[in-house]
Structures are given as C-alpha cells and as structure tokens.
Design an enzyme around this catalytic site. Structure first.
Site, short mmCIF file in Angstrom:
data_model
loop_
_atom_site.label_atom_id
_atom_site.label_comp_id
_atom_site.label_asym_id
_atom_site.label_seq_id
_atom_site.Cartn_x
_atom_site.Cartn_y
_atom_site.Cartn_z
N GLY A 58 27.46 -23.69 52.36
CA GLY A 58 28.87 -23.08 52.43
C GLY A 58 28.64 -21.47 51.97
CG PHE A 59 31.81 -18.11 51.49
CD1 PHE A 59 31.26 -16.94 50.99
CD2 PHE A 59 33.20 -18.16 51.14
CE1 PHE A 59 31.62 -15.90 50.50
CE2 PHE A 59 33.65 -17.10 50.12
CZ PHE A 59 32.89 -16.10 49.59
CG ASP A 97 26.28 -28.11 53.56
OD1 ASP A 97 26.12 -28.72 54.23
OD2 ASP A 97 26.98 -27.71 52.26
CG ASP A 104 28.87 -36.60 56.05
OD1 ASP A 104 29.51 -36.19 55.40
OD2 ASP A 104 29.28 -36.61 57.44
CB VAL A 105 29.62 -35.98 50.62
CG1 VAL A 105 28.88 -35.41 50.35
CG2 VAL A 105 30.57 -35.58 51.26
CE LYS A 160 36.82 -41.49 58.93
NZ LYS A 160 35.69 -41.33 60.19
N GLY A 197 31.47 -41.21 41.59
CA GLY A 197 30.23 -42.39 41.56
C GLY A 197 29.24 -41.81 40.91
CB ALA A 232 35.80 -27.06 44.56
CE1 TYR A 265 39.77 -28.67 52.50
CE2 TYR A 265 42.22 -26.97 51.91
CZ TYR A 265 40.36 -26.39 51.83
OH TYR A 265 40.19 -26.04 50.67
#
Ligand code: UDP
Length: 310
Positions: A11-12, A32, A56-57, A91, A102, A114, A145
């Site tokens: 990402g940015f 990512d 995907d985390v 999620k 973890g 972050a 968010y």
C-alpha cells in the site's frame, strides 16, 4: 540481518516503509492481498532482501524463518474502500490483527500496530493527546474502520499485558505523498488530480473542517524510531500544522498553478470537524517531529501525480 514482516506492505504507507527498512539494512517480507494496493508500488524494490507474499491477513500467516519485527499496516484505510467492503474492514482489524500478533508472539518479534487518528472520532478535545479516549459513532459508516482499529488497539494491549508480546501502537494522522492512488478519494490526491486536470476542486461541506497533513517521509521516520524503541503505549504521529479543507484546496491551487474553481458538495456522514495531533509524546520519547511543511510536501508529490496523468 534483522527480518521485518510488513502486512499491507504494497500500500501507500507500507511501500514507503518497506523501502525504508531495506535502506536500514533489514530483510523485508511484504504480506499483502493487493485488495487496495498494487505491485506497482514495489516495482522499484528489486533487492534480494525483499520478498512478496500474496496473502490476506484474515487467514493464518505462516512464515518459516526468524522474524524480528512485525509491522501490521494491512487495512482498508480509505473511505471508498471500507464503505465498499465494511465486513472485510472489520475482519482485517480483528482476525488480521490476531494473526499478525500471533506471528509476533510465535517469533518473539516486536509488533507495531498502525492505528489511526480515527480512533478519536469527531474529537471533543483539541488538539488530540493520546490520553483522549475519543468520540466515535460505532454504527455510522466510519464505524467499520474506526472500531476495527479501536479493537486492534485493545487486542494489542491484551497480547502485551497477558502474553508478554513486545508491542507498540502508532496513531497515524492524515499522511500524504507519492504513490497515493489518484482516485483513492482522499482530499489531497483528489484536489491535486482535479487541479492538474483543470477540473473543479470538490470541497465537502463549507470547507471549515480541519485536518493536519504529514508528509510520508516524516511519518515513516517516526514509525521506524518507534519500532526500534521500547515504548508500549500509543504514540501519535502526524504534522501539527492544521488547515481547513478550504485552505488546503487554495494551497493546492497555488502549488499547482491551476485555474480550477472550487465547488462545494455535501459533507459525508460523521466527517470529523477538526483533527490535529498533540505530538508531545513523540517528541519526548523519539526525539521526533516533522520537517516538511504542506507546500513543500505537495511540491515533492506533484511530479509523481503528473506522471499518472501524462
Ligand atoms: N474532502 C473534501 N473533498 C474531497 C475529499 C475529501 O472536501 O474530494 C474532505 C473530507 O470531507 C474531510 C477532509 O477533506 O473533511 C479529509 O478527508 P480525507 O478523506 O482525506 O481524510 P479523513 O476524512 O479520513 O481525515
């Protein structure tokens, strides 16, 4: 060579962080799923010390080597993304943060969350120190968010207090710079794009709401200092220079030398009226403060936005 895992590394902010970590002599594993990011942000990082993992985390993260730092940046951070995928936003903040924590626990790595100034919501205290608990609407459009990040902070402190994980929390205020998506919907890339295209700048509401904008290089420098330090409680990082959105639009017009007009459009629901970081703690703990003001930052960002429109 120390190894860092960066979730959201394409990402940015993540891509700037990966670059900085490589410069500082770290090996970097970028995790990512490219949902709101792009491999184009990483193209210039041709380095044997850099690995990309498309993952995907919200699913378990498996890494077969020692890790020293886990930077958890993965999130749908822009309103256009989290409004489109509200459940995925929740999620990522919940399952995603569990998986990243973890991983840090398993590897005995230092973990950096972050977090965001959004945890202060529409603040009733100004500027916002870390001791302020915030004023957030949990069921409004931004709740998916804001509350995900608030949960992620609670989770981070629980892993620290109950499980002994070495954790840090950074509350990131509005940040801008090269590699922001031109259509990400945020005020700065939107205004710059509109100014370059000689289209009207779309100020929401009457433009009297304020924000404080930090140039990305300043932000990443502070974030790194926090990661290599030993602080566990939240630290604000942002530029205390505060502007109304109308002042921001006028500054963009000046810097781009654009003749575009300013038009006023409806204010989004729950749009915070003010936002400005109190960075006393960052100054004391990290010896950090921003060095690049808004006009200088916009000038640095401009050539990259012009290339997008070439
Ligand atoms: N904004 C605006 N026009 C735009 C995009 C944003 O006036 O085209 C306003 C928005 O309503 C908010 C401020 O600019 O008051 C900052 O918005 P942004 O999405 O950049 O960040 P955030 O609201 O998350 O601080």
């Amino acid at each position: 060579m120390p190894t860092a895992v960066v979730t959201g590394g394409a990402g940015f902010l993540g891509s700037h962080l990966c670059e900085h970590l490589l410069q500082q002599g770290h090996r970097v594993i970028c995790v990512d799923n490219l949902e709101s990011s792009s491999l184009a942000n990483l193209e210039h990082l041709r380095d044997d010390a850099f690995t990309f993992m498309n993952h995907d985390v919200i699913e378990h993260i498996e890494i077969d080597e020692p890790v020293d730092h886990v930077f958890h940046l993965a999130a749908l951070a822009s309103p256009i993304d989290y409004l489109r995928q509200p459940l995925h936003s929740l999620k990522t903040g919940s399952y995603g943060t569990h998986h990243a924590l973890g991983l840090a626990k398993w590897k005995r790595a230092r973990f950096l969350l972050a977090s965001t100034s959004e945890i202060y919501g529409d603040p009733q205290v100004h500027p916002q120190p870390e001791t302020y608990w915030g004023h957030v609407n949990p069921i409004g459009p931004r709740g998916v968010y804001d509350e995900a990040k608030r949960y992620a902070e609670a989770l981070t402190m629980a892993y620290h207090n109950q499980q002994g994980v070495d954790t840090a929390i950074v509350r990131i205020f509005n940040t801008y710079g090269p590699r922001m998506r031109a259509h990400d919907g945020r005020a700065i890339p939107t205004f710059v794009r509109q100014a370059i295209e000689n289209k009207p700048l779309t100020v929401f509401g009457d433009g009297s709401q304020s924000r404080s904008f930090c140039y990305v290089d300043d932000l990443i420098r502070g974030l790194y200092l926090l990661a290599v330090g030993d602080e566990h409680l939240p630290v604000n990082l942002g530029n205390p220079g505060e502007y109304t959105i109308l002042e921001l639009a006028e500054t963009v017009l000046r810097v781009t030398d654009s003749k575009s007009e300013i038009v006023f459009e409806a204010l989004p629901v729950d749009d915070p009226q003010v936002r400005q970081p109190d960075i006393t703690r960052a100054k004391q703990l990290l010896g950090w403060e921003p060095e690049i003001d808004l006009e200088e930052g916009l000038r640095r960002m401009l050539p990259t936005m012009e290339r997008v429109h070439a």
